[in-house]
Design an enzyme around this catalytic site. Sequence first.
Site, PDB file in Angstrom:
ATOM      1  N   TYR A  84      -1.911   0.356   9.761  1.00  0.00           N
ATOM      2  CA  TYR A  84      -2.017  -0.362   8.494  1.00  0.00           C
ATOM      3  C   TYR A  84      -0.736  -0.200   7.677  1.00  0.00           C
ATOM      4  O   TYR A  84      -0.181  -1.182   7.164  1.00  0.00           O
ATOM      5  CB  TYR A  84      -3.213   0.175   7.716  1.00  0.00           C
ATOM      6  N   SER A 135       0.822  -1.210   0.000  1.00  0.00           N
ATOM      7  CA  SER A 135       0.000   0.000   0.000  1.00  0.00           C
ATOM      8  C   SER A 135       0.854   1.256   0.000  1.00  0.00           C
ATOM      9  O   SER A 135       1.998   1.255   0.491  1.00  0.00           O
ATOM     10  CB  SER A 135      -0.894  -0.008   1.249  1.00  0.00           C
ATOM     11  N   LYS A 163       1.964  -3.161   6.555  1.00  0.00           N
ATOM     12  CA  LYS A 163       2.346  -3.405   5.177  1.00  0.00           C
ATOM     13  C   LYS A 163       3.853  -3.219   4.971  1.00  0.00           C
ATOM     14  O   LYS A 163       4.490  -3.965   4.207  1.00  0.00           O
ATOM     15  CB  LYS A 163       1.564  -2.488   4.238  1.00  0.00           C
TER      16      LYS A 163
END
Length: 327
Positions: A149, A125, A153
């Site tokens: 998040y 991402s 990642k």
Amino acid sequence: MHILILGAAGMVGRKLLARLVQDGQLGGTPISRLTLHDVVAPEAPAGLRAPVSLSASDFSLPGEAERLVSGRPDVIFHLAAIVSGEAEADFDKGYRINLDGTRRLFDAVRAIGEGYCPRLVFTSSLAVFGAPMPEVIGDEYLTAPLTSYGTQKAIGELLLSDYTRRGIFDGIGIRLPTICVRPGKPNKAASGFFSGIIREPLAGQEAVLPVPDSVRHWHASPRAAVGFLLHAATIEGARLGDRRNLTMPGVSVTVAEQIEALRRIAGDAVVARIRREPDPTIERIVAGWPRAFDARRARELGFTAELDFDSIIRAHIEDELGGRIAA
């Protein structure tokens, strides 16, 4: 060729599956078997003359990843993840799925041992980057996430590079732009409004815009996302060298430019269905995201995407609306 798709019931997973079934092959090799997994049961595809295994479970639980790779798939698409907004709201769940699940998958491949080295495509991402950032981020810019998040990642990217270096699998991580326009119902991603302000008005429904018109972001269509995945699965590993994580190409536009593209294609009445309703939480999350990239390395390696946002909207109208716009 045996292909395993983790996250097969998600939007990108379904579109990837449809393309694989349509083609019947990957990189010139016929598909001999498909294994489809998600936390909810994926749908069996029609039209593929090859065995298909369907599985629904939490792949982060002990033993699940081992079971999924026991058939020694030649290509693994790792699309499974808890999305950005949910990972930020539920700290434990985000780390369990996005980090622990990924590590369990990688170690399950490792446990099979010598003689097994699949191509593993990991969807990362843009959230691996964090503010302060330049206006345009190049291939040499450091990853410094400011969300859970993004951190999950980024760790996945590092693990992928190291496991590839050790010969455990042949990995490639692709940092997807925000996929727009996403079909179907909104999900818990903080970026969901980017699609919502296009998708809902085109379908005759009201959409809520929680951020200022000046917010700029990096986008690609679901069509482009499938293209990224297919190319990542077939590109020669030697061309990638030791740098196995790539930022994908896309289109950088402001929310205002998104809306003007919608106006050009669908008219004022459709744009009038967008209602502004500021959300400080979403604004705070989005403020830490990158705005534009120079994805030169990915383009040189053959990854392609749309060149303007009008093309992204038209792809949605063609693929999801049968070419029709709601009055």
